[in-house]
Design an enzyme around this catalytic site. Structure first.
Site, PDB file in Angstrom:
ATOM      1  N   GLN A 151      -6.684  -4.905  -1.655  1.00 19.56           N
ATOM      2  CA  GLN A 151      -5.412  -5.537  -1.332  1.00 19.56           C
ATOM      3  C   GLN A 151      -5.656  -6.974  -0.870  1.00 19.56           C
ATOM      4  O   GLN A 151      -6.405  -7.222   0.069  1.00 19.56           O
ATOM      5  CB  GLN A 151      -4.679  -4.749  -0.234  1.00 19.56           C
ATOM      6  CG  GLN A 151      -3.254  -5.185  -0.004  1.00 19.56           C
ATOM      7  CD  GLN A 151      -2.367  -4.925  -1.223  1.00 19.56           C
ATOM      8  OE1 GLN A 151      -2.436  -3.881  -1.840  1.00 19.56           O
ATOM      9  NE2 GLN A 151      -1.542  -5.905  -1.560  1.00 19.56           N
ATOM     10  N   ILE A 156       0.840  -1.201   0.000  1.00 19.65           N
ATOM     11  CA  ILE A 156       0.000   0.000   0.000  1.00 19.65           C
ATOM     12  C   ILE A 156       0.876   1.252   0.000  1.00 19.65           C
ATOM     13  O   ILE A 156       0.625   2.212  -0.737  1.00 19.65           O
ATOM     14  CB  ILE A 156      -0.951   0.003   1.216  1.00 19.65           C
ATOM     15  CG1 ILE A 156      -2.019  -1.101   1.083  1.00 19.65           C
ATOM     16  CG2 ILE A 156      -1.608   1.369   1.392  1.00 19.65           C
ATOM     17  CD1 ILE A 156      -3.055  -0.853   0.027  1.00 19.65           C
ATOM     18  N   SER A 186     -45.803  21.894 -26.465  1.00 19.36           N
ATOM     19  CA  SER A 186     -45.130  20.689 -25.970  1.00 19.36           C
ATOM     20  C   SER A 186     -44.678  19.806 -27.128  1.00 19.36           C
ATOM     21  O   SER A 186     -43.575  19.250 -27.108  1.00 19.36           O
ATOM     22  CB  SER A 186     -46.056  19.897 -25.041  1.00 19.36           C
ATOM     23  OG  SER A 186     -46.389  20.644 -23.899  1.00 19.36           O
ATOM     24  N   LEU A 245     -57.820  24.827 -27.581  1.00 24.13           N
ATOM     25  CA  LEU A 245     -57.301  23.514 -27.960  1.00 24.13           C
ATOM     26  C   LEU A 245     -55.789  23.418 -27.782  1.00 24.13           C
ATOM     27  O   LEU A 245     -55.232  22.324 -27.835  1.00 24.13           O
ATOM     28  CB  LEU A 245     -57.666  23.199 -29.418  1.00 24.13           C
ATOM     29  CG  LEU A 245     -59.154  23.172 -29.752  1.00 24.13           C
ATOM     30  CD1 LEU A 245     -59.361  22.889 -31.227  1.00 24.13           C
ATOM     31  CD2 LEU A 245     -59.876  22.133 -28.906  1.00 24.13           C
ATOM     32  N   SER A 282      -0.816 -19.136 -12.624  1.00 24.16           N
ATOM     33  CA  SER A 282      -1.730 -18.379 -11.764  1.00 24.16           C
ATOM     34  C   SER A 282      -2.586 -17.423 -12.589  1.00 24.16           C
ATOM     35  O   SER A 282      -2.191 -16.984 -13.679  1.00 24.16           O
ATOM     36  CB  SER A 282      -0.950 -17.582 -10.712  1.00 24.16           C
ATOM     37  OG  SER A 282      -0.314 -16.479 -11.314  1.00 24.16           O
ATOM     38  N   LYS A 326       2.374   1.925  -3.396  1.00 20.46           N
ATOM     39  CA  LYS A 326       1.397   2.485  -4.326  1.00 20.46           C
ATOM     40  C   LYS A 326       1.101   3.946  -4.003  1.00 20.46           C
ATOM     41  O   LYS A 326       0.968   4.778  -4.907  1.00 20.46           O
ATOM     42  CB  LYS A 326       0.115   1.649  -4.295  1.00 20.46           C
ATOM     43  CG  LYS A 326       0.332   0.245  -4.858  1.00 20.46           C
ATOM     44  CD  LYS A 326      -0.781  -0.731  -4.482  1.00 20.46           C
ATOM     45  CE  LYS A 326      -0.452  -2.135  -4.963  1.00 20.46           C
ATOM     46  NZ  LYS A 326      -1.410  -3.151  -4.495  1.00 20.46           N
ATOM     47  N   ASP A 348      -6.334  -3.368 -11.370  1.00 16.59           N
ATOM     48  CA  ASP A 348      -5.489  -4.556 -11.175  1.00 16.59           C
ATOM     49  C   ASP A 348      -5.635  -5.532 -12.341  1.00 16.59           C
ATOM     50  O   ASP A 348      -4.779  -6.392 -12.556  1.00 16.59           O
ATOM     51  CB  ASP A 348      -5.868  -5.272  -9.875  1.00 16.59           C
ATOM     52  CG  ASP A 348      -5.000  -4.842  -8.698  1.00 16.59           C
ATOM     53  OD1 ASP A 348      -3.879  -4.358  -8.940  1.00 16.59           O
ATOM     54  OD2 ASP A 348      -5.445  -5.005  -7.551  1.00 16.59           O
TER      55      ASP A 348
END
Length: 903
Positions: free
Chosen positions: A63, A16, A347, A342, A135, A19, A86
């Site tokens: 971590q 940590i 809109s 009317l 891995s 980083k 990561d």
């Protein structure tokens, strides 16, 4: 970059710190979140979700390893792939494995290995590579990356039988098996490139620490390898460097995405003849975007979007904080001529213009419209989601409950009404001492003032904070509001047209004997709380506005506010969610904000400031700024004048251009045509060509163009064309409008064609904004200085906008003006309450009358909204139902669940 660490581990803490140091060196903000080791899965998930949703965070890592009671796989997959710096997320690994896959991030250690090879110009394509260790973090990803770079890769592991033989053939060797000096030096092929990922501590008494670091490859291999990474100091620093690269890449990607609104139009399937509005809405239902997708296209963070079903969501005001300092898009206001009963399609033009800009010109475009009341929906007018192929969708949701804002306003308004009558009742039945005891009861033996009570004491000039410190005179002043029942100005509301509740008597039960009084109901959208919602700029501003709303006068003539009756906090709670505008979409996929819906005659008739502000920021990020098309209710003499002098004064926003909606039908009516009556067929004058009648009626449109120009804005006339309009009639209106000073005048066919029917109008708006935007702020001006006297402001509007010759005031109006001035309320803008059908107070006086007297029969103050509204003639604040209300046609299909008959 945010790093989550669960529990205390010395090795994790070292990583940590590395980083954090790297982030500091390159200028990346770093946050280390230390969590207790006992944290449960659900709480950790909530922390991860919160960081995922934070647009200010570009990278998140957890971590590892995690404590045994937590699922590492679950947590890693919970990190959003686009923030997984990561590179461990299944989406990133899966895309990495595909030949044409492009993951958001590659794992940092494998990426560092490849970077080292490339930096030292080691050829990879066509070479034989051996990777030892499979891995998910290093071995498998680096094998995938080498394969994608055209190496021939063999992936080995602890059970591979012929590792030595394979290593001897390797041009590139990557070892990450976690066993000290697993690969012997003499296995390595001369000239091979060796990347040693291992970091193993072995006993060494000669070292001060008692151990030394070795890799997975014997260091002697460096003697005949062409390239070999050192241990330590090789791959380790590269891993941190690649993490920094991933974070910077993420930030750049986020910035690039946030700098462009993605234009993704929905397909519009036009039919002839044009079906009913609800049939069109149902036919287009399958083309609507999920609201989360629309939010993503607008670069809204997930935490800024609160979905209400599949196609609507609240957008939080956090967006304004995030985009503070960013430029705005172009600001377009749509208004109209004095309408027929009317309506002339403001809109529809607002929605269709946004569709044209977005789907046909490829520009970011937002429509901002008011939320319709259910009263007219079930009464005579029907819904207000636009019409034909220019609609807000889904129109059934918009025209019914939507996200409950109007219900919140009704609840808040009626809470105030109940509080006023209850306070008057309790003051009539209790002594000062009894009132004091019940207003400030002991809690655990201690009596305290509530927060609004302390504010009331301050207004009374009583500088005391403990109930027991007040003397009898101060108690009397504090507990007695002394409400005058004849001067209670606050009325209850409901969102239904009901003529029989306009005037009622309340307090008739035996339990309230002697407390009856005359009062009445208003339609919910006529509540001052609706006007407050539309004009507020933040939660704090809304709270302050709600606090100062005047609900009654005392017998002594003192104003009594919501804060005096202690209800401010509760109102703010009821209105909290309503403060966020509702995001919807048009039939062509462009975004729409539906928010607030104040009456345009007794209030200012515009959608909310916060909706316009958020939309302007969201469309302003593109290289070519987009457009916000906002609607001002009724004609330009009412809605537009209030848009400028009330809404823009409160918001600080400056419009670029005004679009005035006109119809041949309405102009003929102003030229002397027969009355237009809802439910009755139009007279022949409206369905056959009649150029003289049309030209006479043009005087109404001319004055509206002149009024827009008076406030420093260009006017573009949108002629909402009907099937019965002839080419000669449309050409005449276009010519007359241009001659009268309009920037342009363009026939549109939005009802039948959607955005395609307003491309020319959209081009004119874009052209005008491009030429006017730089000088818009200089040319734009308010009609009057708010510090003028009340009468001066009224007469400025009456004479300059309506062309009245004079203004007359009733005795009541004169008394109120004197009272408001004495109370210091005279510096607020004016919100004229008059008919929408004429420039005068007489709805029968069509065209462009002048020289008339404008009668002011009463004048009222909306201190919360921040304006004074004079009443010109009788104003109906609760509509009634007609002989044949719209609800006759509204039903539900029991088999499909679809609503039918809504229009």
């Amino acid at each position: 970059l945010v790093a989550l660490q669960v529990g205390e581990r010395s090795d994790s803490s070292v990583y940590i710190r590395q980083k954090a140091k790297a982030c500091k060196e390159i200028g990346v903000e770093f946050e280390h979140v230390q969590l207790d080791e006992s944290i449960q899965q659900a709480e950790l998930d909530a922390r991860v979700d919160s960081i995922n949703d934070d647009p200010a965070v570009h990278g998140l890592l957890v971590q590892l390893p995690l404590p045994g009671h937590l699922s590492t796989r679950h947590v890693v997959q919970s990190i959003r792939a686009e923030k997984d710096v990561d590179g461990f997320h299944a989406e990133n690994i899966g895309l990495l494995s595909k030949r044409d896959g492009s993951p958001y991030f590659r794992p940092c250690t494998p990426l560092g290995c490849i970077e080292l090879l490339q930096r030292y110009n080691i050829a990879i394509a066509g070479k034989r590579a051996v990777v030892i260790g499979r891995s998910d973090i290093v071995g498998a990803p680096v094998a995938m990356m080498l394969t994608k770079m055209d190496a021939t890769v063999t992936l080995c592991h602890s059970r591979t039988a012929n590792v030595e033989e394979l290593v001897r053939q390797a041009d590139i060797l990557v070892v990450a098996i976690g066993q000290p000096e697993f690969v012997r030096a003499d296995w390595v092929k001369p000239g091979a490139a060796v990347v040693d990922v291992g970091m193993n501590a072995v006993d060494d008494a000669s070292k001060k620490a008692g151990f030394r670091w070795v890799g997975d490859v014997q260091c002697g291999a460096a003697a005949h390898a062409g390239f070999m990474t050192p241990v330590p100091g090789g791959v380790g620093p590269m891993t941190v460097a690649m993490l920094m690269r991933n974070v910077v890449t993420s930030a750049k990607r986020h910035h690039a995405a946030a700098s462009t609104v993605r234009i993704v139009p929905s397909v519009l399937n036009l039919a002839e003849p044009v079906p009913s509005d609800i049939a069109i809405a149902q036919a287009q239902a399958s083309t609507l975007k999920p609201i989360a997708q629309l939010g993503a296209e607008l670069n809204l963070a997930p935490r800024e979007l609160e979905p209400h079903g599949r196609h609507a969501a609240k957008v939080t005001l956090d967006v304004l904080d995030r985009l503070d300092g960013m430029r705005n898009g172009h600001y377009v206001v749509v208004t109209g001529i004095s309408p027929t009963p009317l309506g002339e399609g403001k809109s529809t033009v607002t929605v269709g213009l946004a569709q044209a800009l977005y789907a046909h010109l490829g520009r970011a475009a937002f429509a901002c419209v008011r939320q319709p009341s259910q009263g007219p929906t079930f009464g005579i007018k029907g819904g207000a989601a636009g019409g034909g192929y220019s609609q807000v969708a889904p129109m059934t949701a918009m025209n019914l409950h939507l996200t409950g804002d109007i219900h919140a306003i009704s609840a808040a308004t009626n809470l105030v009404a109940a509080a006023v009558d209850a306070r008057r009742f309790h003051e009539s039945t209790q002594t000062n001492a009894q009132l004091m005891a019940r207003l400030c009861p002991p809690k655990r033996g201690v009596r305290q003032f509530a927060a609004p009570m302390l504010r009331r004491l301050q207004r009374l000039g009583i500088d005391k904070t403990r109930p027991e410190d007040l003397d009898s005179g101060e108690v009397a002043r504090f507990v007695r509001l002394d409400i005058d029942p004849e001067r209670i100005v606050w009325r209850r509301v409901l969102d239904t047209n009901d003529r029989f509740l306009r005037e009622i008597t309340i307090g008739e039960a035996s339990t309230e004997r002697g407390m009856s009084r005359r009062t009445g109901f208003d339609i919910a959208v006529a509540s001052e709380i609706m006007a407050v919602l539309a004009l507020t700029t933040s939660l704090a501003d809304m709270r302050e506005r709600l606090a100062r709303m005047v609900v009654a006068m005392s017998h002594a003539g003192e104003p009594i506010t919501c804060d005096d009756i202690g209800v401010t906090g509760a109102l703010t709670v009821l209105m909290k969610d309503a403060l966020s505008p509702t995001l919807m979409q048009t039939l062509e996929g462009s975004p729409v904000f539906v928010h607030a819906g104040p009456f345009a005659n007794i209030a200012h008739g515009n959608s909310s400031i916060v909706a316009d502000k958020i939309a302007l920021k969201l469309v302003g990020v593109s290289a070519e700024p987009g457009f916000v098309v906002t609607e001002a209710g009724f004609g330009a003499d009412i809605g537009f004048e209030k848009f400028v002098n009330i809404k823009c004064r409160a918001s600080g926003l400056v419009p670029d251009v005004a679009v005035i909606v006109a119809t041949v039908r309405a102009l003929k009516m102003h030229g002397g045509g027969p009355d237009v009556v809802p439910g009755k067929p139009l007279a022949d004058e409206y369905t056959r060509e009649n150029l003289p009648l049309l030209e006479r009626g043009f005087a109404n449109l001319r004055r509206h163009i002149e009024n827009v120009n008076k406030m420093g804005l260009a006017a573009i006339v949108a002629i909402n064309a009907f099937a019965t309009d002839t080419p000669a009639e449309l050409d005449l209106v276009r010519t007359l409008a241009r001659d009268a000073g309009a920037y342009d005048a363009i026939p549109t066919h939005l009802w039948a064609k959607g955005g395609a029917g307003a491309v020319e109008l959209a081009q004119a708006v874009a052209r005008c904004c491009a030429s006017k935007s730089e000088s818009a702020a200089e040319g734009f001006r308010f009609l009057y200085d708010a510090n003028l006297s009340i009468k001066e402001k009224i007469e400025t509007i009456a004479k300059q906008v309506y062309c009245a010759a004079s203004v007359s005031y009733s005795e009541e109006a004169e008394r109120k003006i004197e009272q408001f001035t004495a109370s210091g309320w005279d510096a607020m803008p004016i919100c004229m309450a008059k008919t929408q059908y004429s420039f005068s107070a007489d709805p029968a006086l069509k065209g462009a009358p002048e020289g008339f007297d404008l009668p002011i029969r009463d004048i009222r103050a909306s201190l919360g909204a921040g304006f004074i509204y004079p009443l010109c003639g009788a104003m109906q604040t609760l509509p009634g139902l007609p002989t044949r209300p719209c609800f006759y046609d509204i039903d539900i299909d029991e088999e499909t669940g679809d609503i039918v008959g809504l229009f």
